[in-house]
Scaffold this motif. Structure first.
Motif, PDB file in Angstrom:
ATOM      1  N   ARG A 168       4.759  -0.599   7.039  1.00 38.07           N
ATOM      2  CA  ARG A 168       5.971  -0.755   8.118  1.00 38.07           C
ATOM      3  C   ARG A 168       6.837   0.479   8.403  1.00 38.07           C
ATOM      4  NH1 ARG A 168       9.667  -4.444   5.337  1.00 38.07           N
ATOM      5  NH2 ARG A 168       8.110  -5.020   3.765  1.00 38.07           N
ATOM      6  N   HIS A 169       6.750   1.520   7.465  1.00 34.92           N
ATOM      7  CA  HIS A 169       7.554   2.669   8.083  1.00 34.92           C
ATOM      8  C   HIS A 169       6.716   3.980   8.128  1.00 34.92           C
ATOM      9  CE1 HIS A 169      10.090   0.069   5.487  1.00 34.92           C
ATOM     10  NE2 HIS A 169      11.360   0.586   6.478  1.00 34.92           N
ATOM     11  N   GLY A 170       5.368   3.511   8.922  1.00 38.92           N
ATOM     12  CA  GLY A 170       4.610   4.536   9.194  1.00 38.92           C
ATOM     13  C   GLY A 170       3.985   5.611   8.268  1.00 38.92           C
ATOM     14  N   ILE A 171       3.840   5.243   7.039  1.00 38.96           N
ATOM     15  CA  ILE A 171       3.243   5.575   5.866  1.00 38.96           C
ATOM     16  C   ILE A 171       1.785   4.987   5.253  1.00 38.96           C
ATOM     17  CG2 ILE A 171       3.670   6.591   3.786  1.00 38.96           C
ATOM     18  CD1 ILE A 171       6.522   7.007   4.331  1.00 38.96           C
ATOM     19  N   ARG A 172       0.900   5.699   5.357  1.00 38.16           N
ATOM     20  CA  ARG A 172      -0.253   5.291   4.825  1.00 38.16           C
ATOM     21  C   ARG A 172      -0.427   5.547   3.167  1.00 38.16           C
ATOM     22  NH1 ARG A 172      -6.301   7.788   6.599  1.00 38.16           N
ATOM     23  NH2 ARG A 172      -7.552   5.759   5.918  1.00 38.16           N
ATOM     24  N   LEU A 173      -0.546   4.354   2.481  1.00 40.27           N
ATOM     25  CA  LEU A 173      -0.402   4.554   0.904  1.00 40.27           C
ATOM     26  C   LEU A 173      -2.027   5.041   0.524  1.00 40.27           C
ATOM     27  CD1 LEU A 173       1.024   4.316  -1.904  1.00 40.27           C
ATOM     28  CD2 LEU A 173       0.425   1.631  -1.688  1.00 40.27           C
TER      29      LEU A 173
END
Ligand code: TMP
Length: 234
Positions: A168-173
């Motif tokens: 949702r915040h543009g970060i790939r886990l």
């Protein structure tokens, strides 16, 4: 609640007793290590940023039904936690090929895995946290079958929840490491969740936003941690 004597000092955090025998204060330091403390440094205000981010993530996971040791944030660098006896197993969850697994298989980082991969490492710095499997955990009595099943199940639930939040915040886990502990006979999620213990890649640029910037001397370490905190904690 009164903070009392130091119970334990690790590489990135210090645990203090409190006047309540069931609770401890977890203090976040700026010290950074990599490669089993062969590389040492400081990430300015890391303790503040990791405490803030871990607080947000533990609160978010609790709402998602995950039992954690988190009680409340006390100050910039301190959180109040349930006292646990730590299960000496580091639980790594991978969604994207990176780090030690990419190296082991001689493959490029960045391949999306067809399903999450759970790995266990025996928590022992002197041995360099050797990789183990569930049979080792049972054979050495580090956890019971029920506990290790519960831990694996919990790690996958945490993965689903965190993938969604970071995306949702543009970060790939990419991957992360969890630690679990026993509190009054019950296994709960413990330790921290931060850029020290995960790989976080910006979805737009692919830039690393985690401790790999320190491990690999990529620069902009503080800036990247701060950007993760800004996006996730607002
Ligand atoms: P790895 O690819 O080096 O095995 O790391 C996998 C994940 O675990 C990565 O997100 C970083 C985290 N990690 C820790 O939190 N502590 C450690 O000691 C190591 C080696 C990795």
């Amino acid at each position: 609640m009164k903070k009392q004597e130091k119970l334990y000092e690790g590489k990135a955090k210090i645990l203090y007793a409190t006047d309540n025998p069931d609770l401890v204060v977890q203090y976040f330091k700026d010290d950074a290590t990599a490669f089993n403390a062969q590389k040492k440094g400081t990430i300015v205000d890391k303790g503040v940023m990791n405490n803030k981010l871990s607080t947000t993530l533990f609160e978010y996971l609790a709402k998602g039904g995950i039992k954690t040791h988190f009680v409340e944030k006390l100050s910039d660098r301190e959180m109040l936690c349930k006292k646990v006896s730590i299960v000496p197993v580091e639980v790594v969850v991978r969604n994207v090929l990176a780090g030690s697994l990419a190296k082991k298989l001689g493959m490029e980082e960045g391949v999306q895995l067809k399903q999450p991969v759970i790995e266990f490492y025996y928590k022992d710095d002197a041995l360099g946290d050797p990789m183990i499997n569930a049979d080792h955990v049972l054979a050495f009595g580090w956890a019971t079958k029920n506990e290790i099943d519960w831990i694996s199940d919990c790690a996958l639930k945490v993965d689903v929840l965190l993938i969604e939040l970071f995306a949702r915040h543009g970060i790939r886990l990419v991957d992360f490491k969890l630690e679990f502990g026993k509190h009054k006979g019950e296994v709960i999620l413990a330790d921290e969740i931060s850029p020290d213990t995960s790989r976080l890649w910006d979805m737009a640029s692919g830039e690393k936003m985690d401790k790999d910037r320190f491990r690999r001397d990529l620069g902009k370490v503080e800036e990247s941690y701060a950007e993760v905190v800004r996006r996730i904690c607002g």
